[in-house]
Design an enzyme around this catalytic site. Structure first.
Site, short mmCIF file in Angstrom:
data_model
loop_
_atom_site.label_atom_id
_atom_site.label_comp_id
_atom_site.label_asym_id
_atom_site.label_seq_id
_atom_site.Cartn_x
_atom_site.Cartn_y
_atom_site.Cartn_z
CB SER A 140 -26.56 -16.95 -37.45
OG SER A 140 -26.52 -15.36 -37.47
CG HIS B 83 -11.46 -13.68 -36.53
ND1 HIS B 83 -11.92 -13.77 -37.91
CD2 HIS B 83 -12.34 -13.96 -36.60
CE1 HIS B 83 -12.64 -12.85 -38.56
NE2 HIS B 83 -13.08 -13.31 -37.60
CB CYS C 36 -31.87 -18.09 -35.13
SG CYS C 36 -31.64 -18.08 -36.68
#
Length: 126
Positions: free
Chosen positions: A65, A70, A85
């Site tokens: 994934s 930010h 995952c």
């Protein structure tokens, strides 16, 4: 026969307050890339960008994934997503990120993505 919870992935959402390196794109990329490796994830690509106001946005794309960041240095704040995952260990990535960026305060949200109840004799059909 009992039912057990199953989730294909764990999503950690971290709010980091007072962290270091909020304007340092290269350091953030190195930190998140190493966090992925320490979690046992496979890095596919990275993309980081520093903005003129000092903030940085970045993504480490994983086979399992992603990890993203930010930053808002003017608010002394960073938002980090760790979604993994399979056998990857998102908590190991979290530990590394916190050790490197040394935030003064961390708020963590844990989300089991796609959580379902499974009969232990069956396999998930996703």
């Amino acid at each position: 026969m009992t039912c057990a919870p199953y989730s294909p992935g764990l999503h950690l959402i971290l709010d980091l307050f007072g962290a270091e390196a909020l304007t340092e794109s290269e350091r953030l990329e190195t930190t998140l890339t190493e966090a992925a490796r320490r979690a046992g994830a496979s890095v596919l690509a990275t993309q980081f960008r520093a903005f003129s106001g000092g903030g940085v946005t970045g993504m480490v794309l994983l086979a399992e994934s992603h990890i993203s960041i930010h930053t808002w240095p003017e608010m002394d704040f960073a938002a980090v997503d760790i979604f993994m995952c399979g056998a990857a260990k998102p908590e190991a990535a979290r530990d590394w990120i916190e050790a490197c960026l040394r935030p003064k305060r961390v708020v963590v949200h844990r989300i089991a993505r796609g959580a379902v109840q499974l009969n232990q004799a069956s396999q998930p059909s996703l």
